[in-house]
Write a protein that holds these residues in place. Structure first.
Motif, short mmCIF file in Angstrom:
data_model
loop_
_atom_site.label_atom_id
_atom_site.label_comp_id
_atom_site.label_asym_id
_atom_site.label_seq_id
_atom_site.Cartn_x
_atom_site.Cartn_y
_atom_site.Cartn_z
N TYR A 29 0.79 -1.23 0.00
CA TYR A 29 0.00 0.00 0.00
C TYR A 29 0.83 1.29 0.00
O TYR A 29 0.35 2.33 -0.43
CB TYR A 29 -0.90 0.03 1.24
N LEU A 30 2.06 1.22 0.51
CA LEU A 30 2.86 2.43 0.74
C LEU A 30 4.27 2.26 0.20
O LEU A 30 4.68 1.15 -0.15
CB LEU A 30 2.92 2.73 2.25
N THR A 31 5.03 3.35 0.17
CA THR A 31 6.43 3.33 -0.26
C THR A 31 7.32 3.13 0.95
O THR A 31 7.21 3.84 1.95
CB THR A 31 6.79 4.68 -0.94
N HIS A 32 8.21 2.16 0.84
CA HIS A 32 9.16 1.85 1.91
C HIS A 32 10.26 2.90 1.88
O HIS A 32 10.95 3.06 0.87
CB HIS A 32 9.73 0.45 1.70
N ILE A 33 10.45 3.64 2.98
CA ILE A 33 11.46 4.70 2.96
C ILE A 33 12.62 4.46 3.91
O ILE A 33 13.70 4.98 3.69
CB ILE A 33 10.84 6.10 3.23
#
Length: 92
Positions: A29-33
């Motif tokens: 669902y999201l960007t791994h930062i």
């Protein structure tokens, strides 16, 4: 809405499995930062789906997961103190 999610998983006998599954769900669902930190824009429905999937793995008595929400990423400022990673370019 703009979301920043971070988690800490207790490393015990089930910890590696919980960590692995939590990471996979967040990455969907999201960007791994950074390590256990993710960011991105989500609809209310996708945020509900994300939380529902995570509830299947996060242990309420051992693990920690925090979700910060904002109407838009334009209200956030980002400052690097060391290596600047372009994966976090959603911030201005």
């Amino acid at each position: 809405m703009y979301v920043i999610l971070m988690y800490d998983i207790l490393i015990d006998e089930r910890g590696p499995k919980v960590t692995r599954n939590t990471f996979k769900i967040c990455k969907k669902y999201l960007t791994h930062i950074q390590k256990s930190v993710f960011e991105g824009n989500l609809t209310e429905l996708n945020l509900m789906k994300l939380k529902s999937e995570l509830n299947g793995y996060i242990r309420k008595d051992k693990d920690s997961l925090i979700i910060f929400k904002s109407r838009s990423e334009k209200w956030l400022n980002k400052e690097f103190l060391a290596i600047e990673d372009d994966k976090t370019s959603n911030f201005f």
